[in-house]
Each structure stands twice: as structure tokens, then as C-alpha cells.
Design a protein around this motif. Structure first.
Motif, short mmCIF file in Angstrom:
data_model
loop_
_atom_site.label_atom_id
_atom_site.label_comp_id
_atom_site.label_asym_id
_atom_site.label_seq_id
_atom_site.Cartn_x
_atom_site.Cartn_y
_atom_site.Cartn_z
N THR A 161 0.79 -1.39 0.13
CA THR A 161 0.03 -0.06 -0.05
C THR A 161 0.76 1.40 -0.23
O THR A 161 2.10 0.96 0.26
N PHE A 162 0.32 2.38 -0.45
CA PHE A 162 0.88 3.76 -0.07
C PHE A 162 0.04 4.70 0.38
O PHE A 162 -1.09 4.59 0.52
N THR A 205 -4.42 7.45 -0.23
CA THR A 205 -3.88 6.14 0.09
C THR A 205 -4.45 5.21 -1.22
O THR A 205 -5.40 5.47 -1.93
N GLY A 206 -3.71 3.96 -1.20
CA GLY A 206 -4.11 3.20 -2.37
C GLY A 206 -3.08 1.87 -2.25
O GLY A 206 -2.33 1.63 -1.50
N ILE A 207 -3.32 1.17 -3.37
CA ILE A 207 -2.41 -0.24 -3.36
C ILE A 207 -1.44 0.00 -4.70
O ILE A 207 -1.93 0.30 -5.91
N PHE A 208 -0.15 -0.42 -4.62
CA PHE A 208 0.53 -0.21 -5.62
C PHE A 208 1.23 -1.64 -6.09
O PHE A 208 1.70 -1.63 -6.99
N ASN A 209 0.87 -2.71 -5.03
CA ASN A 209 1.09 -4.08 -5.54
C ASN A 209 0.13 -4.97 -4.85
O ASN A 209 0.04 -5.26 -3.72
N PHE A 265 -0.42 -6.98 -1.47
CA PHE A 265 -1.50 -6.72 -0.85
C PHE A 265 -2.80 -8.02 -0.29
O PHE A 265 -3.00 -7.99 0.93
N GLN A 266 -2.93 -8.62 -1.58
CA GLN A 266 -3.77 -9.75 -1.36
C GLN A 266 -3.02 -10.58 -0.30
O GLN A 266 -4.07 -11.35 0.38
#
Length: 133
Positions: free
Chosen positions: A101-102, A110-114, A118-119
Motif C-alpha cells: 500500500t501507499f 491512499t491506495g495499493i501499488f502491489n 496486498f492480497q
């Protein structure tokens, strides 16, 4: 002979000829020339900044999440798409490599970059059960 030298010579001739009106007009012309020179410097600076921004914008790579990267960036850094869209500001994201996450330190997007990391983290949390914290 440059503009300044030619103008200085013209002022000298007008002064020697004792032509006050011509001298006054030359002084007004001198003030206008200085204003034009200042405006020229300002416009050149503004033009350089616009070119720099345009070149930077051409390097932007947009992703499905709220982050952007730059073409040919050897460090492969992640930047906040929100800050770029609003302020044209490159704000480097704080990325958590353990969960993919970032967060933006400026606007807190915020969000997910990978998604893989994350999963994986989400699976580990769900396997622990609801009362593990």
C-alpha cells in the motif's frame, strides 16, 4: 554598437543640440525600452518554466491506482496522481513494501501499488481470525 550605446549617443546629440523636447522624448523612449526589456526577461523565464512543465508532463505514466510514475526514471519512484492533477506537484508516495500500500504525505491519498503483496497480507489477516488483535 548595442542598443544601449546607440541610445546613449542619441541622448548626447539631443543634449548638445539643446533640443529639450527631443531629449524628453528620448528619455521616455528609454523608459519604454527598459520596460520592454524587463517584460522580455519575464516572458523568457515564463516560457522556460512552461517548457519544463510540458516536458515533465510528457514523461508521466498513469496507472489504474492513484499513483503515477515517470518514463525512464532509474529509481522507479511512485508519485501522487491527486497532487499532480491538482497542483502539478510531484509528491513522492510513502510505500509500505510489506503490504503493497501507499499514502501521500501531502494530501493523504491512499491506495495499493502491489496487489500481490496486498492480497497476501489480507489472506494472512483473514486466516488469523477475528479476535487475533
Amino acid at each position: 554598437m548595442g542598443f544601449y550605446d546607440a541610445f546613449k549617443d542619441a541622448l548626447s546629440v539631443a543634449q548638445k543640440a539643446d533640443n529639450v523636447e527631443l531629449y524628453r522624448q528620448l528619455l521616455d523612449l528609454s523608459a519604454q525600452a527598459l520596460d520592454l526589456q524587463e517584460e522580455n526577461v519575464r516572458l523568457k523565464s515564463e516560457n522556460a518554466e512552461l517548457r519544463k512543465a510540458k516536458d515533465l508532463e510528457a514523461r508521466i505514466i498513469r496507472h489504474t491506482e492513484l499513483y503515477i510514475t515517470l518514463k525512464e526514471d532509474p529509481d522507479d519512484l511512485y508519485y501522487c496522481a491527486h497532487c499532480w492533477d491538482i497542483d502539478r506537484r510531484l509528491v513522492q508516495l510513502s510505500c509500505d513494501n510489506s503490504d503493497g500500500t501507499f499514502i501521500c504525505p501531502h494530501c493523504h491519498t491512499t491506495g495499493i501499488f502491489n496487489y500481490g503483496k496486498f492480497q497476501s497480507t489480507q489472506n494472512e489477516i483473514s486466516e488469523m481470525g477475528p479476535y487475533c488483535f
